[in-house]
Scaffold this motif. Structure first.
Motif, PDB file in Angstrom:
ATOM      1  N   PRO A 108     -38.218 -39.605 -34.628  1.00  0.00           N
ATOM      2  CA  PRO A 108     -38.772 -40.629 -35.524  1.00  0.00           C
ATOM      3  C   PRO A 108     -40.271 -40.506 -35.762  1.00  0.00           C
ATOM      4  O   PRO A 108     -40.760 -40.784 -36.864  1.00  0.00           O
ATOM      5  CB  PRO A 108     -38.439 -41.936 -34.804  1.00  0.00           C
ATOM      6  N   ARG A 109     -41.024 -40.086 -34.734  1.00  0.00           N
ATOM      7  CA  ARG A 109     -42.480 -40.035 -34.859  1.00  0.00           C
ATOM      8  C   ARG A 109     -42.941 -38.989 -35.881  1.00  0.00           C
ATOM      9  O   ARG A 109     -44.109 -38.977 -36.264  1.00  0.00           O
ATOM     10  CB  ARG A 109     -43.084 -39.748 -33.483  1.00  0.00           C
ATOM     11  N   SER A 110     -42.056 -38.142 -36.324  1.00  0.00           N
ATOM     12  CA  SER A 110     -42.430 -37.110 -37.299  1.00  0.00           C
ATOM     13  C   SER A 110     -42.652 -37.685 -38.692  1.00  0.00           C
ATOM     14  O   SER A 110     -43.113 -36.969 -39.585  1.00  0.00           O
ATOM     15  CB  SER A 110     -41.344 -36.031 -37.355  1.00  0.00           C
ATOM     16  N   VAL A 111     -42.350 -38.960 -38.900  1.00  0.00           N
ATOM     17  CA  VAL A 111     -42.531 -39.612 -40.202  1.00  0.00           C
ATOM     18  C   VAL A 111     -43.689 -40.600 -40.114  1.00  0.00           C
ATOM     19  O   VAL A 111     -43.750 -41.414 -39.188  1.00  0.00           O
ATOM     20  CB  VAL A 111     -41.255 -40.352 -40.639  1.00  0.00           C
ATOM     21  N   ALA A 112     -44.603 -40.525 -41.070  1.00  0.00           N
ATOM     22  CA  ALA A 112     -45.755 -41.431 -41.113  1.00  0.00           C
ATOM     23  C   ALA A 112     -45.895 -42.009 -42.514  1.00  0.00           C
ATOM     24  O   ALA A 112     -45.433 -41.412 -43.499  1.00  0.00           O
ATOM     25  CB  ALA A 112     -47.035 -40.703 -40.712  1.00  0.00           C
ATOM     26  N   ILE A 113     -46.546 -43.150 -42.597  1.00  0.00           N
ATOM     27  CA  ILE A 113     -46.875 -43.777 -43.878  1.00  0.00           C
ATOM     28  C   ILE A 113     -48.347 -44.140 -43.862  1.00  0.00           C
ATOM     29  O   ILE A 113     -48.863 -44.648 -42.861  1.00  0.00           O
ATOM     30  CB  ILE A 113     -46.015 -45.030 -44.139  1.00  0.00           C
ATOM     31  N   TYR A 114     -49.020 -43.851 -44.970  1.00  0.00           N
ATOM     32  CA  TYR A 114     -50.405 -44.285 -45.168  1.00  0.00           C
ATOM     33  C   TYR A 114     -50.436 -45.157 -46.407  1.00  0.00           C
ATOM     34  O   TYR A 114     -50.108 -44.718 -47.508  1.00  0.00           O
ATOM     35  CB  TYR A 114     -51.338 -43.086 -45.342  1.00  0.00           C
ATOM     36  N   THR A 115     -50.789 -46.426 -46.221  1.00  0.00           N
ATOM     37  CA  THR A 115     -50.844 -47.351 -47.354  1.00  0.00           C
ATOM     38  C   THR A 115     -52.292 -47.665 -47.678  1.00  0.00           C
ATOM     39  O   THR A 115     -53.096 -47.959 -46.789  1.00  0.00           O
ATOM     40  CB  THR A 115     -50.041 -48.634 -47.062  1.00  0.00           C
ATOM     41  N   GLY A 116     -52.665 -47.567 -48.950  1.00  0.00           N
ATOM     42  CA  GLY A 116     -54.062 -47.654 -49.349  1.00  0.00           C
ATOM     43  C   GLY A 116     -54.469 -49.011 -49.883  1.00  0.00           C
ATOM     44  O   GLY A 116     -53.693 -49.971 -49.882  1.00  0.00           O
ATOM     45  N   THR A 117     -55.704 -49.077 -50.369  1.00  0.00           N
ATOM     46  CA  THR A 117     -56.245 -50.347 -50.850  1.00  0.00           C
ATOM     47  C   THR A 117     -55.504 -50.860 -52.076  1.00  0.00           C
ATOM     48  O   THR A 117     -55.407 -52.070 -52.275  1.00  0.00           O
ATOM     49  CB  THR A 117     -57.736 -50.197 -51.184  1.00  0.00           C
ATOM     50  N   SER A 118     -54.979 -49.960 -52.905  1.00  0.00           N
ATOM     51  CA  SER A 118     -54.273 -50.452 -54.088  1.00  0.00           C
ATOM     52  C   SER A 118     -52.961 -51.128 -53.714  1.00  0.00           C
ATOM     53  O   SER A 118     -52.382 -51.854 -54.519  1.00  0.00           O
ATOM     54  CB  SER A 118     -54.006 -49.307 -55.075  1.00  0.00           C
ATOM     55  N   GLY A 119     -52.501 -50.916 -52.475  1.00  0.00           N
ATOM     56  CA  GLY A 119     -51.292 -51.587 -52.030  1.00  0.00           C
ATOM     57  C   GLY A 119     -51.434 -53.090 -51.921  1.00  0.00           C
ATOM     58  O   GLY A 119     -50.441 -53.818 -51.897  1.00  0.00           O
TER      59      GLY A 119
END
Length: 745
Positions: A108-119
């Motif tokens: 599971p740790r192989s998946v990441a999400i980066y959510t930015g300011t436009s979110g």
């Protein structure tokens, strides 16, 4: 009715109230729709809080919505590297299958999400992204916070929170802004419902503003005292102010005795930060340091706020902590009987109490990254280390990344390393409205709806006060907007939360979205839990109903006021609970240790290397929010400059034999970028500035005149970084400036 308005009426155009969501302010605006297209956005004079105010970015919403560069269908990278349209349902099928395979092989740790300011424009997006990761079992959720202003949350964990909130800007007799220019950035401190006007009104009333900034900014021009120091000396100056206040007995002794721990430790640690020492080190007049301290301590009200620049410049945690300590030793927190500042409207009602919620563990817990001994922290997982988590082989390596309304190639430090990481991923998915820099490297680009094609509300803005002082609506204000226009004809667009829910269903996962309120253990409303398995056929409108179901005022009540509304909430701060034993801490051992390191640092050596005689600092533009809006056709926001110039004092230009418009090379100890110089008399000598989030890919430097240069290229991620948040030095960078540019040097 104006002539322009009358003309719109004659053509059948309809003007409706809505809210801009390009930045945290969420200004109330009027949008004109003609033949299903947004044709104009302007301030809404009937909005009770914003009263007709909006900024150039908000007024450019029609161009953003109608841009020829806008994606109207999702894209998939082909074998030859080109992109071709793909139906969003097929894209979700394929992405879910690839994620399932990656998790099965690598964990599971192989998946990441980066959510930015436009979110922030879409309240369901980031929450649903986090829910997807939780369902997968991955802790690798990253945000911009650890590379923006991580010191705010870290400082709060060391200092504690005051449960009555902060003091209002309106009516205060003094205020301190450190490395902030809210007239341009709309940042915390000055209320962002027309910050220039709010500041003008308060100064005219008699407020004495104190500004610490290496540049004579638009905000500094309104200051009673402007300390224009050498960059990077914010903690030195704040320690000096505290020294004077303690030495002259200007503290609020009653408040300290009743509510504060660590005062003696703080007093001992600032003892050497005399005005004379601060003057010598920061290169500001000693009498200005003394005058600023006396002004802040002796006038009614007033708090201290720090901007992004001080967080970029090393010792951001300490700078934010000392700002809190400064307010605390002067007793600058609401007391029982004071009117409640920032009462909730769409968030649950809470009891504002005149008491402390003491320090809590702010770092060293939860997920541990594989690099630089970094862990989870109050600011979130260290984003500056995510590129290394992708590049470092072995167990726990991130192999799939979803970028939610974000652009790492423009925003992250160490751009070369970032590009290497993006290109190494097994799967890169970007949710975006155009082929932004990171999207150009993606395997899939999911085309999303834009703000005025979705409903909007202001609940998220209210929640900002739980993350840092000095931000959020000063009054119980709320606004809701329905969808204003439909997506363009023949488009195939999706909302962010629908994408995550759709991928989860295809992976056989049930999503549960949890929304918390308030200061951790002092939450007065239980979390809202939304079980997507029980929410088939849920619309965005229905999702917002669930998100707001515990609000003080219902979404229906807010909808009755399409121009926004300031609700009647006549509450006063409640007395301290008799059983409360918690106290604020101004002598945190970690922060005092860091302050000792600052004092022991040989600052003369820092500036002795003549090979890098300039200090490059960060700067905000009134026309851009990070990388958004830079590529609009017709020079709507760029005003003829598609690049980010290098601002430099005219005398420094003369010494280098340069003139406005000359091409130069900026070189740090790590890398080099091209730029075009522009004179700016507001700059301190030997200090230069550039806007962030410009530039192309690493191999595209020669096109800097059309897309600018990436300042993050000059910053290594693994040197001179904060041990808690991982943020490297992203401002106050030692550089040289030379004439001309050659990519091959």
């Amino acid at each position: 009715m104006t002539q322009a308005h009358a003309a719109r009426e004659q053509t059948g155009a309809v003007t409706v109230p809505t809210l801009c969501r390009l930045c945290p302010a969420h200004c109330g605006v009027l949008a004109t729709v003609e033949d299903g297209r947004i044709t104009e956005v302007r301030g809404d004079p009937d909005n009770p809080l914003f009263q007709g105010y909006t900024c150039p970015k908000g007024r450019a919403l029609p161009e953003l919505h109608n841009s020829p560069l806008r994606l109207l269908a999702s894209q998939k990278r082909q074998a030859d590297g080109a992109f071709a349209p793909i139906g969003v349902d097929q894209a979700m099928d394929e992405i879910a299958a690839r994620l399932r395979a990656i998790v099965a092989q690598y964990g599971p740790r192989s998946v990441a999400i980066y959510t930015g300011t436009s979110g922030q424009s879409y309240p369901g997006g980031a929450n649903m992204a986090a829910a997807l990761l939780q369902a997968i079992g991955s802790p690798m959720f990253f945000t911009p916070n650890p590379i923006d202003s991580p010191g705010k949350q870290i400082a709060a964990s060391a200092h504690g929170n005051w449960l009555a909130g902060d003091l209002p800007f309106a009516g205060a007799d003094t205020w301190l802004l450190v490395g902030m220019n809210p007239v341009i950035s709309k940042a915390n401190g000055v209320p962002f419902n027309n910050p220039a006007q709010r500041l003008k009104e308060e100064v005219a009333r008699g407020m004495k503003l104190i500004v610490i900034d290496p540049r004579r900014t638009e905000t500094a021009k309104r200051a009673a005292i402007h300390l224009q120091p050498r960059p990077g000396e914010d903690p030195t100056i704040l320690a000096g102010l505290i020294h004077v206040i303690i030495a002259e007995g200007l503290v609020d002794r009653e408040f300290i005795d009743g509510e504060v721990d660590g005062f003696d430790a703080l007093a001992a640690q600032v003892a050497d930060f005399t005005p004379e020492y601060v003057a010598r080190r920061a290169e500001v007049p000693a009498d200005q340091v003394t005058a600023a301290a006396r002004l802040f301590a002796t006038r009614r009200g007033g708090m201290a706020n720090c901007g992004t620049g001080p967080n970029f410049s090393q010792h951001g945690n300490l700078t934010e902590y000392l700002a809190l300590c400064l307010a605390t030793i002067c007793g600058r927190w609401p007391r029982a009987g004071d009117p409640v500042h920032r009462p909730n409207a769409l968030l649950p009602a809470y009891t504002a109490r005149a008491q402390a919620s003491g320090p809590f563990q702010g770092w060293g817990y939860g997920t541990k990254l594989r690099v630089r001994d970094l862990t989870d922290a109050a600011c979130g997982l260290p984003t500056a280390a995510l590129a290394d988590e992708i590049l470092l082989e072995g167990d726990g390596q991130v192999r799939a990344l979803i970028c939610n309304g974000s652009n790492p190639m423009a925003a992250w430090p160490d751009q070369r390393r970032t590009q290497q990481a993006m290109e190494k991923l097994d799967l890169l998915v970007c949710l975006d409205v155009e082929m932004a820099l990171t999207a150009r490297l993606a395997d899939y680009v999911i085309a999303t709806k834009m703000t005025l094609e979705t409903p909007g509300m202001t609940q998220r803005v209210e929640a900002l006060k739980y993350y840092t002082i000095g931000i959020g609506y000063p009054k119980p204000y709320a606004q809701y907007s329905p969808r204003i226009v439909a997506p363009p004809p023949d488009s195939d667009l999706i909302e962010e939360w629908e994408f995550y829910n759709g991928v989860a269903k295809r992976m056989g996962l049930g999503l549960t979205m949890g929304i918390k309120y308030g200061f951790g253990r002092f939450d007065e409303a239980p979390p809202t839990i939304i079980d997507m398995a029980k929410s088939d056929n849920l619309t965005t409108e229905g999702l917002y109903e669930k998100i707001c179901e515990k609000g003080r005022f219902t979404l229906d009540e807010v909808r009755r006021h399409p121009h926004g509304h300031i609700f009647e909430v006549n509450e006063t701060v409640a007395p301290k609970d008799p059983d409360c034993r918690e106290r604020l801490d101004v002598g945190n051992a970690h922060m005092m240790g860091e302050l000792a390191q600052v004092r022991a640092f040989e600052f003369q050596t820092e500036h002795a290397d003549q090979a890098y005689p300039f200090r490059l600092i960060s700067r905000r533009s009134n026309n851009f929010l990070n990388s958004a809006g830079r590529r609009l056709p017709g020079e709507k926001l760029t005003r003829g400059k598609a690049y980010n110039p290098l601002f430099m004092h005219p005398q420094d230009l003369t010494e280098l034999g340069l003139q406005a418009g000359d091409t130069v090379t900026i070189t740090s100890r790590h890398d080099r970028i091209p730029s075009i110089v522009e004179p700016d008399e507001t700059m301190r000598r030997k200090v230069i500035a550039m806007y962030h989030c410009f530039g192309g890919l690493v191999e595209e430097d020669d096109g800097f005149e059309t897309h600018g240069s990436n300042v993050g290229r000059l910053t290594p991620a693994d040197r001179q970084y904060d041990a808690i948040s991982g943020i490297p030095r992203m401002s106050n960078i030692a550089v040289s400036v030379s004439r001309g540019w050659s990519k091959d040097v």
